[in-house]
Design an enzyme around this catalytic site. Structure first.
Site, PDB file in Angstrom:
ATOM      1  N   ASP A 106       0.850  -1.180   0.000  1.00 14.99           N
ATOM      2  CA  ASP A 106       0.000   0.000   0.000  1.00 14.99           C
ATOM      3  C   ASP A 106       0.894   1.241   0.000  1.00 14.99           C
ATOM      4  O   ASP A 106       1.781   1.351  -0.843  1.00 14.99           O
ATOM      5  CB  ASP A 106      -0.968  -0.070   1.188  1.00 14.99           C
ATOM      6  CG  ASP A 106      -1.957   1.063   1.244  1.00 14.99           C
ATOM      7  OD1 ASP A 106      -2.941   1.030   0.482  1.00 14.99           O
ATOM      8  OD2 ASP A 106      -1.745   1.997   2.054  1.00 14.99           O
ATOM      9  N   HIS A 306      -7.069  -6.262  -1.468  1.00 14.47           N
ATOM     10  CA  HIS A 306      -5.986  -5.304  -1.230  1.00 14.47           C
ATOM     11  C   HIS A 306      -5.011  -5.734  -0.145  1.00 14.47           C
ATOM     12  O   HIS A 306      -3.821  -5.442  -0.230  1.00 14.47           O
ATOM     13  CB  HIS A 306      -6.590  -3.957  -0.848  1.00 14.47           C
ATOM     14  CG  HIS A 306      -5.571  -2.877  -0.668  1.00 14.47           C
ATOM     15  ND1 HIS A 306      -4.819  -2.369  -1.704  1.00 14.47           N
ATOM     16  CD2 HIS A 306      -5.146  -2.209   0.447  1.00 14.47           C
ATOM     17  CE1 HIS A 306      -3.999  -1.434  -1.258  1.00 14.47           C
ATOM     18  NE2 HIS A 306      -4.171  -1.322   0.051  1.00 14.47           N
TER      19      HIS A 306
END
Length: 337
Positions: A106, A306
């Site tokens: 991320d 994610h």
């Protein structure tokens, strides 16, 4: 197995430009520096640290400045990318090492790529999870993000820009907000294909959390895991984490001298096939032959969202350790040449 691999995790703090950085380490051998994203902590790597240690590496996961037990500078501009890169360099030096492989997820992926770009003498290889590498440059970021969603919705990056706004939404119920945020981007709890991504936009005048999934936790997130994350942010507040978003235009200016620059060290990319980060940035992945000319491998994990190293730890661990082994083999070959 390395003899240290079976010992408990070791917590310590080191001096860095941030003031103090907290890290967790296990194992001996070549240093692998693990950098988390938003809104997470060193704990995001809990399933990678022991595996990397067992494979013969010194696995070190940090709390990025503003998170967990690391220092939280007051000034918003203290969270610009250049400062986070220097924190990474300081950790390597404080650990008595000359170089490291840096792996990020991320925002940590962006921090890892910037570290490799700006300090190739320190970071000999870079692993990127979920967020692809895109060289510095292009239009000013906040201008681009302000156009996403149209007049009736607001993109989350724009929503985060105003100091105090997101804090007022998150901090009264950190645990509930995090649960919804994690669920919104997890493959098993995100909206069905074709529905709006509830995390990424708020309706005009509304809150982000109004569109989060409710009453469900992703399979990878136990109640104890959620308690850990919530406890970290309840203690430190969320402002340090949000200030990362509030420096995107400063980063754009700071990194202008590196516009379009490739990362030349060996690289690895692992993304989730149903993660919006990989679909939005598909062009960046397609450009890897130019932007990551020493890319070893690029993987998209089917059915993965994610939070990739937590959703699919066994696959990610295998891909990471296999990649690290190729780096070691190549270094040995060069040494013998």
């Amino acid at each position: 197995m390395n003899s240290d691999a079976s010992t408990e995790l070791r917590h310590r703090t080191v001096e860095a430009p941030a003031g103090r950085l907290h890290l967790v380490e296990q194992g001996d051998g070549p240093l692998v520096l693990l950098v988390h994203g938003f809104p997470e902590s060193w704990y995001s790597w809990r399933r990678q640290i022991p595996v990397l240690a067992a494979a013969g590496y010194r696995a070190v996961a940090i709390d990025v400045r503003g998170y967990g037990r690391s220092s939280k500078p007051e000034a918003p501009e203290a969270y610009r990318m250049l400062d986070l890169v220097e924190d990474n360099v300081a950790v390597v030096r404080a650990l008595g090492e000359e170089s490291a492989v840096v792996v990020g997820h991320d925002w940590g992926s962006n921090i890892a790529s910037a570290s490799a770009l700006l300090h190739p003498e320190v970071f000999r290889a870079v692993g990127l999870l979920s967020v692809p590498y895109a060289p510095p440059g292009g239009p000013r970021p906040t201008g681009v993000f302000s156009q996403i969603g149209g007049p009736e919705q607001e993109f989350y990056v724009s929503y985060f820009q105003q100091a105090g706004r997101a804090e007022a939404e998150i901090e009264p119920d950190v645990r509930g907000w995090l649960a919804g945020f994690y669920a919104a981007l997890s493959a098993d709890t995100m909206p069905a294909s074709g529905e709006p991504d509830p995390h990424f936009v708020s309706r005009a005048g509304g809150r982000l959390r109004d569109r989060f999934p409710t009453g469900v936790l992703p399979a990878w997130l136990s109640r104890d895991d959620l308690d850990f994350y919530a406890g970290e942010f309840e203690r430190t507040g969320i402002i340090g984490a949000l200030n990362r978003y509030r420096n995107m235009d400063r980063d754009w200016e700071d990194l202008a001298p590196h516009r379009g620059a490739p990362i030349k060290q060996p690289a690895l990319f692992i993304g989730g096939a149903v993660d919006a980060s990989t679909t939005w940035m598909a062009d960046a992945i397609d450009a890897y032959s130019t932007t990551l000319p020493a890319l070893t491998a690029s993987h998209l994990l089917d059915g993965c969202g994610h939070w990739i190293q937590q959703e699919r730890p066994d696959e990610v661990n295998r891909l990471l350790t296999d990649w690290l082994a190729t780096l070691d083999a190549e270094a040995l070959r060069r040494d013998r040449a």
